[in-house]
Design a protein around this motif. Structure first.
Motif, PDB file in Angstrom:
ATOM      1  N   GLN A 220       8.817   5.802   6.968  1.00 57.82           N
ATOM      2  CA  GLN A 220       7.147   5.620   6.805  1.00 57.82           C
ATOM      3  C   GLN A 220       6.416   6.089   7.858  1.00 57.82           C
ATOM      4  O   GLN A 220       6.924   6.349   9.005  1.00 57.82           O
ATOM      5  N   VAL A 221       5.288   6.967   7.581  1.00 58.10           N
ATOM      6  CA  VAL A 221       4.115   7.077   8.771  1.00 58.10           C
ATOM      7  C   VAL A 221       2.978   6.069   8.196  1.00 58.10           C
ATOM      8  O   VAL A 221       2.672   6.304   7.086  1.00 58.10           O
ATOM      9  N   TRP A 222       2.547   5.495   9.154  1.00 55.97           N
ATOM     10  CA  TRP A 222       1.480   4.472   9.047  1.00 55.97           C
ATOM     11  C   TRP A 222       0.279   5.389   9.691  1.00 55.97           C
ATOM     12  O   TRP A 222       0.315   5.715  10.719  1.00 55.97           O
ATOM     13  N   PHE A 223      -0.809   5.343   9.020  1.00 53.15           N
ATOM     14  CA  PHE A 223      -1.989   6.176   9.241  1.00 53.15           C
ATOM     15  C   PHE A 223      -2.973   5.090   9.569  1.00 53.15           C
ATOM     16  O   PHE A 223      -3.471   4.474   8.398  1.00 53.15           O
ATOM     17  N   LYS A 224      -3.662   4.743  10.659  1.00 48.72           N
ATOM     18  CA  LYS A 224      -4.846   3.783  10.778  1.00 48.72           C
ATOM     19  C   LYS A 224      -5.847   4.902  11.169  1.00 48.72           C
ATOM     20  O   LYS A 224      -6.287   5.181  12.097  1.00 48.72           O
ATOM     21  N   SER A 225      -7.052   4.859  10.210  1.00 50.24           N
ATOM     22  CA  SER A 225      -8.098   5.638  10.129  1.00 50.24           C
ATOM     23  C   SER A 225      -9.329   4.881  10.447  1.00 50.24           C
ATOM     24  O   SER A 225      -9.533   3.841   9.865  1.00 50.24           O
ATOM     25  N   ARG A 226     -10.227   5.330  11.390  1.00 53.56           N
ATOM     26  CA  ARG A 226     -11.412   4.837  11.663  1.00 53.56           C
ATOM     27  C   ARG A 226     -12.575   4.974  10.271  1.00 53.56           C
ATOM     28  O   ARG A 226     -12.316   6.059   9.711  1.00 53.56           O
ATOM     29  N   VAL A 227     -13.048   3.970   9.773  1.00 51.52           N
ATOM     30  CA  VAL A 227     -13.933   3.771   8.916  1.00 51.52           C
ATOM     31  C   VAL A 227     -15.205   3.651   9.556  1.00 51.52           C
ATOM     32  O   VAL A 227     -15.902   2.681   9.770  1.00 51.52           O
ATOM     33  N   ASP A 228     -16.239   5.105   9.590  1.00 54.25           N
ATOM     34  CA  ASP A 228     -17.552   4.853  10.207  1.00 54.25           C
ATOM     35  C   ASP A 228     -18.489   4.798   9.173  1.00 54.25           C
ATOM     36  O   ASP A 228     -19.822   4.733   9.447  1.00 54.25           O
ATOM     37  N   ASP A 229     -18.444   5.142   8.095  1.00 52.90           N
ATOM     38  CA  ASP A 229     -19.142   5.295   6.919  1.00 52.90           C
ATOM     39  C   ASP A 229     -19.213   4.162   5.779  1.00 52.90           C
ATOM     40  O   ASP A 229     -19.610   4.295   4.792  1.00 52.90           O
ATOM     41  N   GLY A 230     -18.215   3.187   5.940  1.00 54.91           N
ATOM     42  CA  GLY A 230     -18.099   2.080   5.102  1.00 54.91           C
ATOM     43  C   GLY A 230     -17.103   2.234   3.989  1.00 54.91           C
ATOM     44  O   GLY A 230     -16.522   1.440   3.417  1.00 54.91           O
ATOM     45  N   VAL A 231     -16.644   3.490   3.883  1.00 55.17           N
ATOM     46  CA  VAL A 231     -15.461   3.956   2.986  1.00 55.17           C
ATOM     47  C   VAL A 231     -14.343   4.447   3.739  1.00 55.17           C
ATOM     48  O   VAL A 231     -13.099   4.008   3.525  1.00 55.17           O
ATOM     49  N   GLY A 232     -14.547   5.572   4.494  1.00 56.20           N
ATOM     50  CA  GLY A 232     -13.374   6.421   4.918  1.00 56.20           C
ATOM     51  C   GLY A 232     -12.224   6.965   4.143  1.00 56.20           C
ATOM     52  O   GLY A 232     -12.489   6.824   2.723  1.00 56.20           O
ATOM     53  N   VAL A 233     -11.513   8.070   4.357  1.00 48.22           N
ATOM     54  CA  VAL A 233     -10.717   8.634   3.653  1.00 48.22           C
ATOM     55  C   VAL A 233      -9.154   8.450   3.890  1.00 48.22           C
ATOM     56  O   VAL A 233      -9.028   8.369   5.042  1.00 48.22           O
ATOM     57  N   ARG A 234      -8.308   8.673   3.175  1.00 40.53           N
ATOM     58  CA  ARG A 234      -6.989   8.858   3.216  1.00 40.53           C
ATOM     59  C   ARG A 234      -6.602  10.202   3.886  1.00 40.53           C
ATOM     60  O   ARG A 234      -6.943  11.243   3.155  1.00 40.53           O
ATOM     61  N   PRO A 235      -5.968  10.337   5.213  1.00 35.16           N
ATOM     62  CA  PRO A 235      -5.622  11.497   5.681  1.00 35.16           C
ATOM     63  C   PRO A 235      -4.433  12.413   5.149  1.00 35.16           C
ATOM     64  O   PRO A 235      -3.665  11.683   4.311  1.00 35.16           O
ATOM     65  N   GLU A 236      -4.399  13.367   4.924  1.00 37.24           N
ATOM     66  CA  GLU A 236      -3.292  14.478   4.463  1.00 37.24           C
ATOM     67  C   GLU A 236      -3.003  15.459   5.085  1.00 37.24           C
ATOM     68  O   GLU A 236      -3.279  16.641   4.876  1.00 37.24           O
ATOM     69  N   PRO A 237      -2.084  15.330   6.430  1.00 40.97           N
ATOM     70  CA  PRO A 237      -2.048  16.351   7.307  1.00 40.97           C
ATOM     71  C   PRO A 237      -1.047  17.412   6.844  1.00 40.97           C
ATOM     72  O   PRO A 237      -0.958  18.629   7.259  1.00 40.97           O
ATOM     73  N   VAL A 238      -0.065  16.940   5.797  1.00 36.77           N
ATOM     74  CA  VAL A 238       0.722  17.977   5.358  1.00 36.77           C
ATOM     75  C   VAL A 238       0.771  17.718   4.047  1.00 36.77           C
ATOM     76  O   VAL A 238       0.367  16.507   3.325  1.00 36.77           O
ATOM     77  N   ALA A 239       1.063  18.659   3.082  1.00 34.73           N
ATOM     78  CA  ALA A 239       0.766  18.660   1.777  1.00 34.73           C
ATOM     79  C   ALA A 239       1.848  17.832   1.041  1.00 34.73           C
ATOM     80  O   ALA A 239       3.244  17.650   1.563  1.00 34.73           O
ATOM     81  N   GLY A 240       1.655  17.177  -0.093  1.00 36.59           N
ATOM     82  CA  GLY A 240       2.547  16.543  -0.911  1.00 36.59           C
ATOM     83  C   GLY A 240       2.982  15.191  -0.488  1.00 36.59           C
ATOM     84  O   GLY A 240       4.035  15.049  -1.027  1.00 36.59           O
ATOM     85  N   LEU A 241       2.437  14.398   0.432  1.00 33.19           N
ATOM     86  CA  LEU A 241       2.701  13.067   0.724  1.00 33.19           C
ATOM     87  C   LEU A 241       3.008  12.196  -0.468  1.00 33.19           C
ATOM     88  O   LEU A 241       2.055  12.153  -1.264  1.00 33.19           O
ATOM     89  N   ALA A 242       3.939  11.440  -0.347  1.00 35.92           N
ATOM     90  CA  ALA A 242       4.009  10.240  -1.219  1.00 35.92           C
ATOM     91  C   ALA A 242       3.516   9.051  -0.759  1.00 35.92           C
ATOM     92  O   ALA A 242       3.893   8.704   0.155  1.00 35.92           O
ATOM     93  N   TRP A 243       2.451   8.328  -1.244  1.00 37.52           N
ATOM     94  CA  TRP A 243       1.801   7.230  -0.630  1.00 37.52           C
ATOM     95  C   TRP A 243       2.140   5.916  -1.097  1.00 37.52           C
ATOM     96  O   TRP A 243       2.601   5.688  -2.423  1.00 37.52           O
ATOM     97  N   ALA A 244       2.519   4.809  -0.201  1.00 31.73           N
ATOM     98  CA  ALA A 244       2.993   3.587  -0.654  1.00 31.73           C
ATOM     99  C   ALA A 244       1.869   2.943  -1.686  1.00 31.73           C
ATOM    100  O   ALA A 244       0.682   3.022  -1.420  1.00 31.73           O
ATOM    101  N   THR A 245       2.282   2.315  -2.557  1.00 29.44           N
ATOM    102  CA  THR A 245       1.651   1.755  -3.801  1.00 29.44           C
ATOM    103  C   THR A 245       1.597   0.110  -3.743  1.00 29.44           C
ATOM    104  O   THR A 245       0.699  -0.662  -4.085  1.00 29.44           O
ATOM    105  N   THR A 246       2.496  -0.278  -2.774  1.00 26.96           N
ATOM    106  CA  THR A 246       2.482  -1.727  -2.576  1.00 26.96           C
ATOM    107  C   THR A 246       2.794  -1.815  -0.981  1.00 26.96           C
ATOM    108  O   THR A 246       3.153  -0.895  -0.272  1.00 26.96           O
ATOM    109  N   GLU A 247       2.371  -2.866  -0.349  1.00 31.37           N
ATOM    110  CA  GLU A 247       2.463  -2.843   0.977  1.00 31.37           C
ATOM    111  C   GLU A 247       4.038  -2.989   1.623  1.00 31.37           C
ATOM    112  O   GLU A 247       4.808  -3.363   0.637  1.00 31.37           O
ATOM    113  N   VAL A 248       4.120  -2.362   2.632  1.00 30.15           N
ATOM    114  CA  VAL A 248       5.659  -2.443   3.277  1.00 30.15           C
ATOM    115  C   VAL A 248       5.509  -2.922   4.365  1.00 30.15           C
ATOM    116  O   VAL A 248       4.706  -3.192   5.306  1.00 30.15           O
ATOM    117  N   HIS A 249       6.815  -3.237   5.020  1.00 33.48           N
ATOM    118  CA  HIS A 249       7.059  -3.704   6.434  1.00 33.48           C
ATOM    119  C   HIS A 249       7.835  -2.657   6.977  1.00 33.48           C
ATOM    120  O   HIS A 249       8.642  -1.702   6.493  1.00 33.48           O
TER     121      HIS A 249
END
Length: 417
Positions: A220-249
């Motif tokens: 897992q890689v946890w990205f905690k991104s600042r949201v300064d415009d009320g929305v924010g975007v999901r980062p993608e530093p390397v191509a083809g990341l698979a994102w969790a669709t349910t919360e994880v521990h």
């Protein structure tokens, strides 16, 4: 009396929880050993004493427990408060701290005294927010030391391992509140991580990577991104990341109910920067922890060295976390340059963990590693001081504040002897 993990029984003969400064002075009176005790989240005996333990979580010095100066943005807090309590009070007043550790359950004084940290390329350890301290010495003298007024010694007073006195208040710089979104990428190939490590750790305000070291990918890689415009975007530093669709521990197969909200839902900084919620106990202490802090320049080599030990390390692990920390100027902070932190959450199998630590240190110490002061490690106290350029200055400062050495207990006694 035992620490939170239950792996250590303290040698103290008594626990005092003073309700006033006068009661604190009384607890410090006499000639025997004494030591401050925080939330007991240290896994070694750095906070131990054969005398009296003092906790300040019930101390009332006549001021609000969380006292914000709106003109300067500096907040003075009761040293025994937990970070989760302080952060909630600050958020209610529209202010924020620079970062939080994984657990919001740790006390402010204990966390800063051991250079405890969160993650983020530009984020310093929790001691980096400290601009002043109030402490009572073993002589019963209440002292206030600030960065502005005492620049010659301030660097030795914050990450102090409790060697100078019992800290009663901590003064922290704050900033305007901000929102954070948390997104988790799954099974990121090691080649992608190590080939673009700067891009991965720099892709969000705070980034944490979880692994067991013997896996073909970072779990897992946890990205905690600042949201300064009320929305924010999901980062993608390397191509083809698979994102969790349910919360994880962070631990495989564990219910994520104790974790802070994920899936890109923006929320207040204090409800995202820690991994766990204040109202939940993420474990019942059924774990041991170690951590090694290394120069950022050694990050890839250090990660590869631990991966080579994966077959020895993984069977003992619940999980392991890779974080980054920005440099600070505290004398006993391991972050005198930008750093990478390799954290190990072990199963509570003490003898087996103790046997593997020398192997980790044989691989990591030549790369500049220093252990976290409050966790399990094998480095001898006689050798550890030599890893800190200002250790002699710290020893002298400790002798000035506590000339009789009454605060010398546990690992600190061995370190300063």
């Amino acid at each position: 009396m035992r620490n939170w993990a239950g792996n250590l029984t303290y040698a103290s003969t008594n626990l005092r929880r003073p309700a006033s400064l006068a009661e604190l002075a009384d607890a410090l009176a006499g000639s025997g050993p004494v030591r401050a005790l925080g939330s007991r989240h240290s896994f070694n005996d750095v906070a131990d004493t054969t005398g009296v333990h003092v906790q300040v979580d019930q101390l009332d010095d006549g001021r609000p427990a969380v006292d914000l100066d709106p003109a300067t943005g500096v907040v003075s807090v009761n040293a025994g408060l937990r970070y989760g309590e302080v952060s909630r009070a600050l958020e209610a007043q529209g202010r924020a701290l620079g970062n939080l550790a994984s657990l919001p359950h740790i006390s402010v004084a204990g966390a800063v005294a051991t250079a405890t940290h969160g993650s983020g390329d530009a984020n310093r350890c929790l001691a980096g927010d400290v601009v002043g301290l109030e402490m009572m010495t073993t002589a019963g003298e209440l002292r206030r030391v600030t960065r502005a007024d005492h620049p010659d010694v301030f660097g030795g007073t914050v990450v102090s391992l409790g060697a100078l006195g019992v800290v009663t208040r901590v003064e922290l710089a704050t900033a305007p509140t901000f929102a954070v979104r948390q997104d988790v990428a799954l099974d990121v190939p090691w080649d992608a991580v190590l080939g673009s490590l700067d891009a991965v750790t720099g892709a969000a305000y705070s980034v944490s990577l979880f692994t067991s070291w013997d896996e073909p990918a970072v779990r897992q890689v946890w990205f905690k991104s600042r949201v300064d415009d009320g929305v924010g975007v999901r980062p993608e530093p390397v191509a083809g990341l698979a994102w969790a669709t349910t919360e994880v521990h962070p631990l495989p197969g564990v219910d994520p109910a104790a974790c802070t909200p994920q899936l890109g839902a923006a929320g207040p900084w204090n409800e995202r920067l820690s991994h766990f919620r204040l109202e939940f106990t993420p474990s019942a202490g059924e774990e041991l922890q170690s951590e090694y802090l290394l120069p950022r320049a050694s990050a890839v080599a250090a990660i590869e060295a631990v991966r080579a030990l994966g077959p020895r390390v993984a069977p003992l692990l619940q999980t392991s976390e890779i974080r980054t920390v920005a440099a600070d100027d505290h004398w006993l902070s391991p972050f005198d340059e930008d750093s990478v932190a390799l954290h190990f959450t072990w199963h509570p199998r003490g003898a087996e963990v103790a046997a593997v630590l020398p192997l980790l240190e044989e691989a990591l110490l030549p790369l500049g590693a220093r252990p976290h002061w409050g966790k399990l490690f094998a480095v001898d106290a006689a050798d550890l001081g030599a890893l800190y350029p200002r250790f002699a200055d710290f020893r002298e400062l400790a002798a000035r504040f506590d000339p009789e050495g009454r605060l010398h207990g546990g690992y600190l006694r061995r370190l300063l002897r």
